[in-house]
Scaffold this active site. Structure first.
Site, PDB file in Angstrom:
ATOM      1  CE1 TYR A 140     -16.615  59.606  59.459  1.00 17.78           C
ATOM      2  CE2 TYR A 140     -19.019  59.566  59.109  1.00 17.78           C
ATOM      3  CZ  TYR A 140     -17.870  59.766  60.008  1.00 17.78           C
ATOM      4  OH  TYR A 140     -17.869  59.966  61.410  1.00 17.78           O
ATOM      5  CE  LYS A 194     -11.120  74.245  61.732  1.00 17.76           C
ATOM      6  NZ  LYS A 194     -11.041  75.439  62.641  1.00 17.76           N
ATOM      7  CG  ASP A 226     -13.397  75.892  65.548  1.00 20.69           C
ATOM      8  OD1 ASP A 226     -14.068  76.100  64.482  1.00 20.69           O
ATOM      9  OD2 ASP A 226     -12.160  76.063  66.003  1.00 20.69           O
ATOM     10  CG  ASP A 250     -21.310  60.751  62.248  1.00 18.77           C
ATOM     11  OD1 ASP A 250     -22.478  60.543  63.068  1.00 18.77           O
ATOM     12  OD2 ASP A 250     -20.617  59.842  62.085  1.00 18.77           O
ATOM     13  CG  ASP A 254     -24.805  61.685  67.634  1.00 17.48           C
ATOM     14  OD1 ASP A 254     -25.451  61.825  66.490  1.00 17.48           O
ATOM     15  OD2 ASP A 254     -24.065  60.845  68.196  1.00 17.48           O
TER      16      ASP A 254
END
Length: 356
Positions: A140, A194, A226, A250, A254
């Site tokens: 971001y 990752k 993942d 982010d 959620d």
């Protein structure tokens, strides 16, 4: 009496009614004495952008940075407020996180009493972890700076040593102060990345272990993103604190919110070494504004986090206990879509009644 100056950004859509609900609850807890909160409204958000051409003026940003103890912010954004390139205008995430150097986005995921988890069979308190999301770097950092044309665009993922050191240190300090993971009581920090694919994430993991050496009493775990997404569903009780890059935080926060009744029940803090602001993790939902449907619990829990930041943790605990008690007793009704029966005012009254 100690007085804290607090800025209030009421936001867009359902934001003002959520903030009003949180202020009702804060009024009830401060009425017990010992300290007071003095509020100043700051004009910022999508409607501000539509009226003035800026989402937050430089003067107001400087005010938030230098003149208040903390900021309580409602959700912002309106679907019809856009930049000329079609992207959404009036958002404050990049402005406040960078402008206030609020580098730690702290997002608790807690299954409260009276709330049914989408995972099924999980009881209250068996999901209780915190995602610590780096707020100023990562993918971001390319917000508004992508390079390209209609055929191809490149966004840059930025990771620095100092930025990673401070976010990992924040995560370990938090884990050391918490009660541990629900499944085994162990103080644990999980690094999510990752690093098998991205050099920037490999650096993040390397620095994570450097910081871990200073916290021998806190266990460490590393998971690829993942695998972490799966584990947060299959074994959420094993997690205490998770630390990660901005974009991953982010997404996974959620996911975590979905397992504890929805993101309307989740508050968050954006915390730096000097400035901090507190908000729910969801959007402004203008389609339900003023209809008595919005759920203010995330905003109220964000206000409780603000009390913690102001070193009034006992009062923050009182607010959290009042929310939990009202939910468990059925004084607050949560619909399957996360909205609240009676709307924000009714929820605030039910929580405030338990404080008074």
């Amino acid at each position: 009496m100690q007085v804290h100056d607090i800025a209030v950004i009421r936001g867009d859509g359902i934001g003002p009614e959520l903030v009003d609900a949180a202020l009702t609850v804060l009024g009830a807890v401060t009425a017990k004495g010992g300290f007071a909160l003095r509020y100043t409204d700051v004009d910022a958000g999508a409607d501000t952008y539509r009226r003035t051409g800026v989402a937050c003026s430089p003067d107001d940003l400087e005010y938030l940075r230098t003149a208040v103890a903390a900021t309580l912010k409602g959700p912002v954004g309106l679907p019809d407020v856009r930049f000329p390139d079609g992207t959404e205008a009036g958002l404050l995430g990049g402005i406040l996180r960078i402008g206030l150097d609020a580098y730690a986005n702290v997002r608790p995921a807690l299954l409260l009493p009276g709330v049914t988890s989408a995972l099924g069979g999980v009881t209250a308190g068996r999901i209780d972890y915190v995602i610590v999301r780096e707020n100023t770097e990562g993918l971001y950092a390319s917000r508004g700076k992508g390079v390209g044309n209609r055929w191809a665009v490149s966004d840059t993922l930025m990771t620095t040593r100092e930025g990673t050191l401070r976010i990992c240190r924040r995560a370990f300090e938090l884990a050391a102060a918490r009660g541990g993971a629900p499944s085994d009581g162990k103080h644990r920090v999980t690094c999510v990345d990752k690093s098998n694919v991205l050099r920037s994430h490999a650096l993040f993991r390397e620095i994570f272990f450097e910081v871990a050496a200073d916290f021998p009493a806190v266990e460490t775990e590393v998971l690829y993103a993942d695998a972490a997404a799966q584990a947060l569903v299959l074994r959420p009780g094993d997690f205490d604190v998770l630390v990660m890059e901005n974009f991953l935080g982010d997404v996974l926060s959620d996911l975590g919110g979905a397992t504890v009744g929805g993101i309307s029940l989740c508050g968050s803090g954006n915390i730096g070494d000097v400035s901090a602001y507190f908000e729910p993790i969801h959007g402004s939902a203008p389609s339900i504004a003023g209809k008595g449907l919005a759920n203010p619990i995330g905003q109220i829990l964000a206000a409780a986090m603000m009390l913690d930041h102001l070193h009034h943790t006992a009062e923050g605990d009182l607010v959290r206990a009042a929310v939990a008690g009202a939910l468990e007793a059925g004084d607050i009704g949560i619909r399957p879509d996360g909205s609240a029966t009676g709307g924000p005012a009714a929820v605030a009254e039910a929580v405030a009644a338990r404080l008074t």
